[in-house]
Design a protein around this motif. Structure first.
Motif, PDB file in Angstrom:
ATOM      1  N   PHE A 145       0.687  -1.214   0.515  1.00  0.00           N
ATOM      2  CA  PHE A 145      -0.286   0.261  -0.071  1.00  0.00           C
ATOM      3  C   PHE A 145       0.676   1.366  -0.071  1.00  0.00           C
ATOM      4  N   VAL A 146       2.002   1.515   0.522  1.00  0.00           N
ATOM      5  CA  VAL A 146       2.942   2.501   0.587  1.00  0.00           C
ATOM      6  C   VAL A 146       3.447   2.259  -0.317  1.00  0.00           C
ATOM      7  N   ILE A 147       4.038   1.778  -0.907  1.00  0.00           N
ATOM      8  CA  ILE A 147       4.470   1.810  -2.400  1.00  0.00           C
ATOM      9  C   ILE A 147       3.559   2.427  -3.392  1.00  0.00           C
ATOM     10  N   LEU A 148       2.768   1.314  -3.563  1.00  0.00           N
ATOM     11  CA  LEU A 148       1.684   2.108  -4.041  1.00  0.00           C
ATOM     12  C   LEU A 148       1.081   3.432  -4.542  1.00  0.00           C
ATOM     13  N   SER A 149       1.198   3.760  -3.116  1.00  0.00           N
ATOM     14  CA  SER A 149       0.933   4.929  -2.484  1.00  0.00           C
ATOM     15  C   SER A 149       2.476   6.012  -2.780  1.00  0.00           C
ATOM     16  N   LEU A 150       3.217   5.892  -3.107  1.00  0.00           N
ATOM     17  CA  LEU A 150       4.170   7.045  -3.621  1.00  0.00           C
ATOM     18  C   LEU A 150       4.494   6.499  -4.950  1.00  0.00           C
ATOM     19  N   LEU A 151       4.144   5.488  -6.027  1.00  0.00           N
ATOM     20  CA  LEU A 151       4.056   5.577  -7.254  1.00  0.00           C
ATOM     21  C   LEU A 151       2.924   6.281  -7.437  1.00  0.00           C
ATOM     22  N   PHE A 152       1.617   6.191  -7.565  1.00  0.00           N
ATOM     23  CA  PHE A 152       0.770   7.223  -7.547  1.00  0.00           C
ATOM     24  C   PHE A 152       0.161   8.447  -6.991  1.00  0.00           C
ATOM     25  N   LYS A 153       1.694   9.056  -6.339  1.00  0.00           N
ATOM     26  CA  LYS A 153       1.000  10.582  -5.932  1.00  0.00           C
ATOM     27  C   LYS A 153       0.234  11.309  -6.430  1.00  0.00           C
TER      28      LYS A 153
END
Length: 70
Positions: free
Chosen positions: A62-70
């Motif tokens: 979840f953290v990685i996806l939220s950082l990639l799609f900011k």
């Protein structure tokens, strides 16, 4: 009459005995059932360490996806 085991309790007792006898095989079966929606068997077969790792992987994803799609 109270000494008799209900069918539900008997099934659960047999399932728990099988989990104790063959945890790896049951984990594989539970994973396959988990793909079709039976989360109880998946969680029951993993144990507390497996659940912790699963939760950690979900949080990291979840953290990685939220950082990639900011």
């Amino acid at each position: 009459m109270s000494d008799k085991e209900t069918p539900e309790k008997q099934r659960e007792r047999l399932r728990q005995e099988e989990l104790k006898k063959n945890p790896i095989g049951i984990m594989n079966d539970a994973y396959k059932r988990g793909n079709s929606g039976n989360l109880v068997d998946l969680v029951g077969s993993l144990g507390w360490k497996g659940i912790g790792i699963l939760i950690l992987v979900i949080i990291i994803g979840f953290v990685i996806l939220s950082l990639l799609f900011k």
